[in-house]
Enzyme design. Structure first.
Site, PDB file in Angstrom:
ATOM      1  N   PRO A 126      77.506  46.037 -42.775  1.00  0.00           N
ATOM      2  CA  PRO A 126      77.245  47.311 -43.454  1.00  0.00           C
ATOM      3  C   PRO A 126      78.185  47.492 -44.640  1.00  0.00           C
ATOM      4  CG  PRO A 126      77.501  47.612 -41.082  1.00  0.00           C
ATOM      5  CD  PRO A 126      77.946  46.218 -41.388  1.00  0.00           C
ATOM      6  N   LYS A 127      77.697  48.198 -45.662  1.00  0.00           N
ATOM      7  CA  LYS A 127      78.530  48.583 -46.799  1.00  0.00           C
ATOM      8  C   LYS A 127      78.954  50.028 -46.590  1.00  0.00           C
ATOM      9  CE  LYS A 127      78.681  48.758 -51.854  1.00  0.00           C
ATOM     10  NZ  LYS A 127      79.315  50.089 -51.898  1.00  0.00           N
TER      11      LYS A 127
END
Length: 348
Positions: A38-39
């Site tokens: 995930p960012k």
């Protein structure tokens, strides 16, 4: 026996490390050998410890330790005396990540920083281990660094020291974006056989596609008045006031010219009834730029990435006009704040 090239004093290097960065792509890569993560919507942080000295650096190399004393103290209490970590400072409030709260920490008053550190403590999300003890891991493949990072995190078991989820399953990573409802900032793709490449855009990122319907509450003209330079966007707040939230400037020459006739009948309208544009800001480099208010009748669907302080953090992209949309339906409720990691449910 430790390889000579791996025997270093990484925590004592004079200059802060430039973190490895990512190139923006439209789709996640296919094929074997990729790791997806995930960012997170926070401050990128490179963390260095050398005995009793803990340093936290921003992506640009500026020191952040004094603004996040609770994170620095947590790192100082860890077992290893030497390490170099890559991660993200995040700050969850009420189950959602608050970039505003992170920005509030960048304040000169130490008393205020100390109070905020107690009231809204930040967390450190880890996604790479670059050195541990006297062993430099930067030339080792990501697969090996990730295993070392997982062991490091498990051994320390500190609540506010988080380990970013990862998967090698592309379909699962795509599912993260689809199930997050716009609350996840995006997904990063990394090669598992790749060493750490400081300062290079050696990763790939897909950012979350977020759209919103906004009222055009005003415009700025190009010099001479023969074309529109930018559309000023607004959303209605809970009190029914139209607040300025950002702008669209990446229009084609044909669009800019055609818009002059479109907005002419609306010029001189009430415009923004809440927060209005104008005055020095980071958007206009400290210069006040004249703008023309419009009657709030035009609705534009725009593409945006992030929201900070009730405004789109960057310029937006125009998608289409929405003549079917009542301007009063364009409210802040459309915007999905980033959800805290504990709320996203990455398993499965």
């Amino acid at each position: 026996m430790t390889r000579p090239s791996e025997t270093v004093r990484p925590a004592a290097e004079a200059a802060p490390l430039a973190p490895m960065e990512a190139k923006l792509v439209s789709e996640l890569p296919e094929g074997d050998g990729w790791q997806f993560e995930p960012k997170w919507d926070g401050f990128r942080a490179v963390v260095r410890r050398d005995r009793d000295r803990v340093e936290i650096f921003s992506k640009s190399g500026k020191p952040l330790g004094r603004y996040f004393p609770e994170v620095a103290a947590m790192l100082a209490d860890l077992g290893p005396r030497h390490f170099l970590l890559d991660g993200e400072l995040i700050l969850p409030i009420g189950g959602r990540l608050s970039f505003d709260a992170l920005q509030a920490r960048l304040h000169p008053a130490g008393s205020r920083i100390a109070r905020l550190a107690r009231e809204t403590p930040a967390q450190l999300m880890l996604f790479d281990l670059l050195a541990l003890g006297r062993r430099d891991l930067r030339q080792r493949p990501l697969a090996e660094r990730r295993e070392a990072l997982e062991r490091f995190h498990e051994a320390e078991a500190v609540p506010d020291l988080l380990l970013s989820p990862c998967t090698r399953d592309r379909d699962r990573a795509v599912g993260w974006l689809e199930r997050s409802g716009g609350a996840l900032d995006g997904v990063i793709a990394k090669r598992r056989d790749q060493p750490y490449r400081p300062g290079e855009r050696a990763m790939l990122k897909v950012k979350q596609r977020r759209t919103a319907d906004c009222v055009v509450g005003g415009v700025r003209y190009e010099e001479g008045g023969e074309a529109i330079a930018s559309l000023l966007l607004g959303l209605y707040d809970e009190e029914g006031l139209l607040d300025h939230v950002g702008f669209v400037s990446g229009l084609s020459r044909a669009q800019k010219t055609a818009l002059v006739a479109t907005v002419a009948p609306l010029s001189g309208g009430v415009g923004f009834t809440g927060k209005a544009p104008g005055g020095p800001s980071r958007w206009n480099a400290g210069r006040e730029t004249p703008w023309v208010p419009l009657a709030p009748q035009l609705v534009a669907e725009i593409l945006y990435d992030q929201v900070t302080g009730g405004r789109f953090r960057h310029g937006t992209h125009f998608l289409r006009w929405r003549p079917d949309k009542d301007p009063r339906q364009c409210t802040f409720e459309q915007l999905a704040p980033p959800i805290a990691p504990s709320q996203l449910g990455f398993a499965g």
